[in-house]
Design a protein around this motif. Structure first.
Motif, mmCIF file in Angstrom:
data_model
loop_
_atom_site.group_PDB
_atom_site.id
_atom_site.type_symbol
_atom_site.label_atom_id
_atom_site.label_comp_id
_atom_site.label_asym_id
_atom_site.label_seq_id
_atom_site.Cartn_x
_atom_site.Cartn_y
_atom_site.Cartn_z
ATOM 1 N N GLU A 8 0.775 5.211 0.631
ATOM 2 C CA GLU A 8 -0.071 6.158 1.350
ATOM 3 C C GLU A 8 0.526 7.565 1.268
ATOM 4 N N ASN A 9 -0.081 8.404 0.415
ATOM 5 C CA ASN A 9 0.307 9.817 0.292
ATOM 6 C C ASN A 9 1.821 9.976 0.088
ATOM 7 N N THR B 168 -3.240 0.739 -3.684
ATOM 8 C CA THR B 168 -3.275 -0.477 -2.876
ATOM 9 C C THR B 168 -3.195 -1.674 -3.803
ATOM 10 N N GLY C 196 4.981 10.583 3.295
ATOM 11 C CA GLY C 196 4.101 9.439 3.185
ATOM 12 C C GLY C 196 4.810 8.155 3.573
ATOM 13 N N ARG C 197 4.174 7.032 3.329
ATOM 14 C CA ARG C 197 4.785 5.753 3.665
ATOM 15 C C ARG C 197 4.296 4.667 2.727
ATOM 16 N N ILE C 198 5.062 3.594 2.680
ATOM 17 C CA ILE C 198 4.711 2.404 1.908
ATOM 18 C C ILE C 198 4.682 1.241 2.883
ATOM 19 N N THR C 199 3.625 0.463 2.872
ATOM 20 C CA THR C 199 3.510 -0.658 3.799
ATOM 21 C C THR C 199 3.494 -1.973 3.046
ATOM 22 N N ASN D 193 -1.116 7.449 -4.111
ATOM 23 C CA ASN D 193 -1.829 6.446 -3.322
ATOM 24 C C ASN D 193 -2.197 5.273 -4.213
ATOM 25 N N ASN E 234 1.752 12.934 -3.613
ATOM 26 C CA ASN E 234 0.558 12.416 -2.947
ATOM 27 C C ASN E 234 0.056 11.152 -3.641
ATOM 28 N N ASP F 4 5.263 -0.751 7.865
ATOM 29 C CA ASP F 4 5.969 0.318 7.148
ATOM 30 C C ASP F 4 7.316 -0.212 6.664
ATOM 31 N N GLN G 106 0.841 -1.197 0.000
ATOM 32 C CA GLN G 106 0.000 0.000 0.000
ATOM 33 C C GLN G 106 0.879 1.251 0.000
#
Length: 577
Positions: free
Chosen positions: A343-344, A362, A395-398, A360, A358, A403, A341
């Protein structure tokens, strides 16, 4: 890096070899001191054998034996000193070479991309060679000649201190000349290394672009470009050579003038009865011992100065940052499922030039995602963020909810396989290149992966089969064959996450058909990100992300996006209609 700091770091790195270095210096000292014996022997022979009446022939044989023994021992000690210093120096350089190689492999990609390959090769080859020459040739001889110089000067003071003191007058001039030339040599060496790096970079670039050069008929243009850089290097190197060769000439002029004055004064001392004939000739031999080292000092210090510059350039690379280490308590991920995912996420290679803004998205476990969009949209950046080649600025990537910034890097990359658009093979056999995906794989597992990627379709036609050498960067294989080996490597790795940069783009229709079924097996159950250009690849995806200016503009299946009639439909009409 300053000269003083470079020398301090070299001394620190040489500390494990201190016993050998101390022993080498002791042996060099003995060899340097033994250089006095012939002069002392000549003095005794002249005074007690040649001039004395009756001549003492017994002392003749004793002195000759001592001089002969001293020359043999001096040769042995000088050999021992040179060998120990060369061994210690080469060991130090070998360790530096491995550290440098490891540092380059652990550079963040953003840092690595700032350097030209030719520049890195220059530091591995030319700079290391200068260090090698210094520790194997110049440094051992510098120790011996220094001892010879100091001991000869001390004994000359003993024979006639007033006469010898006249030599001190010229010492400041010699010191000033040496200091000035060392600065010139250091600066010229730096410029010379920069020019040879430019030359190496040009050569590396041309060797990797032969087809393009020939296709555009640019052989003469590239020859001219290389010639200009070659002339720049030649002129810079000759300026360096001029400084190195001029230094001994200038110093020799000072010393020769001083020697002529000393000879005149010493003969005057004999005439006045303050110096006997034996000591006169001994004094002259010691003067030779004094003059020769001073001439050689210039050459040795020039070589060592060049080596210090080379060492500084090596340490400059060793000081580059490495990939961020795992944070304390980084999360272990022995079993990756594959849900990703974004995220921003914001990312830029250079400040003020955002690539992703930004962003996004999934990607569910086992889903096949095709990234589609115009060139420069950010597709490659997105897939490079997943294995943490780069890290987002915001932001972050999971991955499976964790994370990526907080997971163990090794666990993350162990779960990923990448098949690039241009297959990257290494010198070695076909089997070696497939096994690169998992080094502990058995021969049976390697062959099974090769069959799934239809490598056996061409490998069986070679006399050596899978032991066939692929050549530099796989040059002995066709583009389609290289890509199938690359896919077999990914199959062998058995990853949870697969990144394909249009893995079939290098294949002809025959080769593409051979691996379509293999790709279907490879993709099954794995989270897959595909940078797609071919319609057949796009249709294989569960979901298409249309990327433009670092944002997801449209998302859906091939059919739904066509029906929408938006940006993807226009791209499809342009490229595939």
């Amino acid at each position: 890096m300053t000269r003083q700091r470079t020398l301090a770091r070299l001394a620190s790195d040489a500390r494990p070899h201190l016993p050998s270095i101390v022993t080498a210096i002791a042996l060099g000292t003995i060899g340097g001191l033994l250089a006095l014996v012939p002069a002392l022997g000549l003095s005794r022979l002249l005074n007690n054998v040649v001039i004395a009446r009756p001549p003492n022939l017994h002392e003749l044989y004793i002195v000759l034996a001592i001089v002969w023994a001293s020359l043999i021992v001096a040769a042995l000690t000088n050999y021992g000193s040179s060998y120990l210093l060369a061994s210690s120096g080469q060991s130090l350089i070998a360790r530096l070479r491995v550290r440098l190689f490891s540092r380059l492999l652990h550079l963040p990609l953003g840092e690595f991309d700032k350097w030209r390959p030719g520049e890195l090769i220059s530091r591995f080859s030319t700079d290391m060679q200068m260090m090698t020459d210094a520790v194997t040739i110049s440094l051992p001889q510098l120790i011996t000649t220094s001892v010879t110089f100091l001991s000869s000067f001390a004994y000359m003071l003993y024979l006639d201190w007033l006469l010898t003191c006249s030599l001190i007058v010229i010492a400041p001039l010699v010191s000033l000349a040496v200091s000035r030339f060392q600065r010139l040599i250091s600066n010229a060496t730096t410029r010379s290394q920069e020019r040879i790096a430019d030359l190496s970079a040009n050569l590396t670039e041309v060797l990797g672009s032969q087809r393009v050069i020939k296709a555009f008929g640019r052989e003469n243009y590239e020859t001219g470009r290389f010639s200009r850089r070659n002339v720049e290097y030649f002129e810079t190197y000759m300026k360096l050579t001029q400084f190195i060769q001029t230094q001994p000439v200038v110093i020799s002029a000072f010393i020769s003038t001083a020697a002529a004055v000393i000879i005149w004064l010493s003969i005057r001392e004999v005439v006045l009865g303050r110096l006997n004939v034996g000591n006169l000739f001994a004094y002259w031999m010691l003067l030779v011992n004094l003059v020769n080292p001073m001439n050689r000092f210039a050459a040795f210090t020039g070589e060592i100065s060049k080596a210090v510059v080379g060492s500084g350039r090596v340490y400059e690379l060793l000081d580059l940052p490495v990939e961020r280490a795992d944070k304390p308590g980084a999360l272990a991920m022995p079993e990756v499922r594959g849900r990703i995912q974004f995220e921003n996420v914001d990312f830029a290679y250079e400040p003020g030039a955002p690539v992703l803004q930004n962003f996004n998205a999934t990607i569910e476990k086992g889903e096949i995602i095709a990234l589609v969009g115009p060139s420069g949209a950010g597709k490659t950046t997105i897939v490079n963020l997943v294995p943490r080649f780069y890290e987002p600025q915001a932001g972050r990537i999971t991955l499976d909810g964790a994370d990526l910034a907080n997971v163990r890097l090794r666990d993350l990359r162990d779960a990923i396989a990448i098949v690039p658009q241009e297959a990257q093979l290494f010198r070695g056999s076909i089997a070696d290149n497939i096994r690169y995906g998992r080094l502990d794989a058995t021969d049976e597992e390697v062959l099974a992966a090769a069959r799934e990627a239809n490598v056996d379709e061409f490998a069986g036609g070679f006399p050596d089969g899978y032991a066939t050498e692929v050549g530099e960067r796989g040059a002995r294989l066709s583009g389609g064959q290289r890509q199938r080996v690359s896919i077999a490597r990914a199959i062998l790795r058995d990853p949870r996450i697969l990144i394909l940069d249009e893995a079939t783009s290098a294949l002809d229709s025959h080769s593409e058909a051979l691996i379509e079924s293999a790709l279907d097996q490879l993709l099954a159950g794995r989270t897959t990100l595909i940078i797609a250009h071919r319609l057949s690849t796009i249709r294989r995806a569960n979901t298409i992300l249309y990327i433009e200016a670092g944002r997801v503009i449209e998302m859906g299946s091939h059919e739904s996006l066509l029906a929408r009639g938006g940006a993807y439909a226009r791209l499809h009409a342009t490229q595939f209609a």
